[in-house]
Design a protein around this motif. Structure first.
Motif, PDB file in Angstrom:
ATOM      1  N   LEU A  76       0.815  -1.204   0.000  1.00 33.70           N
ATOM      2  CA  LEU A  76       0.000   0.000   0.000  1.00 33.70           C
ATOM      3  C   LEU A  76       0.856   1.265   0.000  1.00 33.70           C
ATOM      4  N   ILE A  77       2.094   1.156   0.443  1.00 35.97           N
ATOM      5  CA  ILE A  77       3.039   2.278   0.357  1.00 35.97           C
ATOM      6  C   ILE A  77       3.681   2.305  -1.020  1.00 35.97           C
ATOM      7  N   GLY A  78       3.912   1.122  -1.563  1.00 39.31           N
ATOM      8  CA  GLY A  78       4.460   1.035  -2.912  1.00 39.31           C
ATOM      9  C   GLY A  78       5.970   0.996  -2.950  1.00 39.31           C
ATOM     10  N   ASN A  79       6.497   1.175  -4.151  1.00 38.07           N
ATOM     11  CA  ASN A  79       7.930   0.986  -4.374  1.00 38.07           C
ATOM     12  C   ASN A  79       8.740   2.275  -4.287  1.00 38.07           C
ATOM     13  N   ASP A  80       8.084   3.427  -4.154  1.00 32.45           N
ATOM     14  CA  ASP A  80       8.844   4.677  -4.036  1.00 32.45           C
ATOM     15  C   ASP A  80       8.631   5.256  -2.645  1.00 32.45           C
ATOM     16  N   ILE A  81       9.095   4.521  -1.654  1.00 29.61           N
ATOM     17  CA  ILE A  81       8.939   4.935  -0.258  1.00 29.61           C
ATOM     18  C   ILE A  81       9.607   6.295  -0.034  1.00 29.61           C
ATOM     19  N   GLY A  82       8.884   7.195   0.614  1.00 34.16           N
ATOM     20  CA  GLY A  82       9.446   8.509   0.906  1.00 34.16           C
ATOM     21  C   GLY A  82       9.275   9.519  -0.197  1.00 34.16           C
ATOM     22  N   CYS A  83       8.694   9.117  -1.309  1.00 31.44           N
ATOM     23  CA  CYS A  83       8.465  10.071  -2.391  1.00 31.44           C
ATOM     24  C   CYS A  83       7.620  11.226  -1.870  1.00 31.44           C
ATOM     25  N   GLY A  84       7.926  12.422  -2.332  1.00 26.46           N
ATOM     26  CA  GLY A  84       7.187  13.581  -1.871  1.00 26.46           C
ATOM     27  C   GLY A  84       7.592  14.824  -2.634  1.00 26.46           C
ATOM     28  N   MET A  85       7.122  15.957  -2.160  1.00 28.97           N
ATOM     29  CA  MET A  85       7.435  17.237  -2.795  1.00 28.97           C
ATOM     30  C   MET A  85       8.043  18.181  -1.769  1.00 28.97           C
ATOM     31  N   ALA A  86       9.008  18.944  -2.227  1.00 26.47           N
ATOM     32  CA  ALA A  86       9.649  19.940  -1.375  1.00 26.47           C
ATOM     33  C   ALA A  86       9.628  21.286  -2.091  1.00 26.47           C
ATOM     34  N   LEU A  87       9.265  22.323  -1.353  1.00 29.19           N
ATOM     35  CA  LEU A  87       9.232  23.675  -1.899  1.00 29.19           C
ATOM     36  C   LEU A  87      10.401  24.466  -1.330  1.00 29.19           C
ATOM     37  N   PHE A  88      11.125  25.141  -2.219  1.00 33.28           N
ATOM     38  CA  PHE A  88      12.296  25.930  -1.838  1.00 33.28           C
ATOM     39  C   PHE A  88      12.135  27.355  -2.378  1.00 33.28           C
ATOM     40  N   GLN A  89      12.662  28.313  -1.652  1.00 32.94           N
ATOM     41  CA  GLN A  89      12.683  29.696  -2.126  1.00 32.94           C
ATOM     42  C   GLN A  89      14.055  29.997  -2.712  1.00 32.94           C
ATOM     43  N   LEU A  90      14.057  30.565  -3.895  1.00 31.56           N
ATOM     44  CA  LEU A  90      15.301  30.974  -4.536  1.00 31.56           C
ATOM     45  C   LEU A  90      15.557  32.445  -4.254  1.00 31.56           C
ATOM     46  N   ASP A  91      16.813  32.816  -4.132  1.00 30.62           N
ATOM     47  CA  ASP A  91      17.184  34.212  -3.908  1.00 30.62           C
ATOM     48  C   ASP A  91      17.282  34.913  -5.265  1.00 30.62           C
ATOM     49  N   ASP A 158       2.130  32.718   3.383  1.00 25.98           N
ATOM     50  CA  ASP A 158       3.220  33.534   3.926  1.00 25.98           C
ATOM     51  C   ASP A 158       4.466  33.334   3.060  1.00 25.98           C
ATOM     52  N   LEU A 159       4.338  33.717   1.785  1.00 21.65           N
ATOM     53  CA  LEU A 159       5.434  33.590   0.832  1.00 21.65           C
ATOM     54  C   LEU A 159       5.631  34.927   0.136  1.00 21.65           C
ATOM     55  N   ASP A 160       6.853  35.205  -0.241  1.00 21.00           N
ATOM     56  CA  ASP A 160       7.202  36.487  -0.837  1.00 21.00           C
ATOM     57  C   ASP A 160       7.083  36.403  -2.358  1.00 21.00           C
ATOM     58  N   PRO A 161       6.152  37.165  -2.974  1.00 16.08           N
ATOM     59  CA  PRO A 161       5.992  37.106  -4.427  1.00 16.08           C
ATOM     60  C   PRO A 161       7.172  37.692  -5.196  1.00 16.08           C
ATOM     61  N   ASN A 162       8.093  38.327  -4.497  1.00 16.71           N
ATOM     62  CA  ASN A 162       9.266  38.895  -5.153  1.00 16.71           C
ATOM     63  C   ASN A 162      10.392  37.879  -5.320  1.00 16.71           C
ATOM     64  N   HIS A 163      10.108  36.627  -4.949  1.00 18.34           N
ATOM     65  CA  HIS A 163      11.094  35.566  -5.107  1.00 18.34           C
ATOM     66  C   HIS A 163      10.556  34.487  -6.049  1.00 18.34           C
ATOM     67  N   LEU A 164      11.473  33.812  -6.701  1.00 15.68           N
ATOM     68  CA  LEU A 164      11.139  32.591  -7.433  1.00 15.68           C
ATOM     69  C   LEU A 164      11.184  31.418  -6.472  1.00 15.68           C
ATOM     70  N   TYR A 165      10.485  30.359  -6.838  1.00 15.24           N
ATOM     71  CA  TYR A 165      10.426  29.161  -6.002  1.00 15.24           C
ATOM     72  C   TYR A 165      10.763  27.933  -6.833  1.00 15.24           C
ATOM     73  N   LEU A 166      11.197  26.921  -6.126  1.00 15.45           N
ATOM     74  CA  LEU A 166      11.586  25.674  -6.760  1.00 15.45           C
ATOM     75  C   LEU A 166      10.767  24.558  -6.127  1.00 15.45           C
ATOM     76  N   LEU A 167      10.056  23.785  -6.947  1.00 11.67           N
ATOM     77  CA  LEU A 167       9.292  22.646  -6.451  1.00 11.67           C
ATOM     78  C   LEU A 167       9.944  21.371  -6.961  1.00 11.67           C
ATOM     79  N   VAL A 168      10.316  20.503  -6.037  1.00 11.91           N
ATOM     80  CA  VAL A 168      11.004  19.260  -6.380  1.00 11.91           C
ATOM     81  C   VAL A 168      10.129  18.078  -5.991  1.00 11.91           C
ATOM     82  N   HIS A 169       9.862  17.211  -6.952  1.00 12.51           N
ATOM     83  CA  HIS A 169       9.096  15.983  -6.712  1.00 12.51           C
ATOM     84  C   HIS A 169       9.992  14.803  -7.052  1.00 12.51           C
TER      85      HIS A 169
END
Length: 258
Positions: A76-91, A158-169
């Motif tokens: 039920l967890i499958g073969n990609d244990i720990g798979c997820g998404m992370a959001l990062f703020q770029l300067d 609570d995010l700053d629109p003056n920054h770019l963001y990085l989404l990693v899946h």
């Protein structure tokens, strides 16, 4: 014993888990996924299932759901244990992003990670040779690393629109696959002697996957010539112990404070 399937009579039981659907009748849901929900609800020990709007069928059970049971079902967890998404703020601000240049630079992610993989693994308490060659890589399927800007819909965050963001899946690459195959040999649900070894290997895969997303983001930021900081990292394929039993998440993200 062979790998269990959705139609395996070993899964039949008299009681049926309660299925709660968090989508309306107007949502398009593959009927095979709902058939799988009904089948999983009959598995021994399954008490509750939450199904979400992105529900879709998979080999051992549907994706887009959380399943509570008093037994552990690795499939039920499958073969990609720990798979997820992370959001990062770029300067970096959106107005400074040059798409063509960014695309060329981000192709660096296709090459192997040139950093000190053994040291990074050791820093998070993992064996320094654990899939070191795969560290910092996205993998296949629907995994991605995407540069994003904020839309009006995110104005309440609570995010700053003056920054770019990085989404990693991304996930645990071949580690999760190895863990699943090792424990599917044990039968349908794990017996008591198998739960602890599975949890140890499961937790290792979750830690590796989180580190992998972090390094992918660092590599992307380096390619874009900017700094990066993590906002949140949320796995959606994992097992957690609760007061009411084992919660199996398959494509169902944990909540994360922003």
């Amino acid at each position: 014993m062979g790998n269990p399937t959705m139609d395996d009579p070993a899964f039949a039981c008299a009681e049926k888990g309660i299925i709660t659907k968090f989508y309306s009748n107007n949502a398009w849901i593959d009927g095979r996924a709902e058939d799988q929900l009904k089948a999983v609800a009959k598995w021994p020990g399954v008490s509750k299932i939450a199904a979400f709007p992105d529900l879709h069928p998979c080999k051992y059970g549907p994706v887009g759901c959380a399943i509570l049971a008093d037994q552990v079902y690795p499939q039920l967890i499958g073969n990609d244990i720990g798979c997820g998404m992370a959001l990062f703020q770029l300067d970096m601000s959106p107005r400074h992003l040059k798409l063509d240049k960014a695309l060329r630079r981000l192709r660096a992610l296709d090459a192997p990670f040139q950093g000190n993989a053994p040291a990074r693994l050791a820093q998070v308490g993992l064996p320094n040779d654990l899939a070191a060659d795969a560290l910092g890589s996205l993998g296949g399927g629907n995994h991605f690393c995407e540069v994003q800007t904020l839309s009006n819909a995110t104005s309440q965050c609570d995010l700053d629109p003056n920054h770019l963001y990085l989404l990693v899946h991304s996930g645990s690459r071949g580690i999760g696959q190895s863990v699943l195959l090792d424990h599917l040999k044990q039968g349908a649900a794990l017996d008591r002697d198998s739960i602890h070894p599975y949890i140890e290997m499961h937790d290792t895969a979750v830690t590796w996957a989180k580190l992998n997303r972090e390094i992918i983001a660092e590599r992307a930021a380096e390619a874009l010539r900017t700094d990066v900081r993590v906002i949140c990292d949320v796995p959606h394929n994992l097992l957690t112990k609760t007061d009411h039993g084992w919660l199996h998440r398959k494509g169902a993200a944990m909540s994360a404070p922003m």
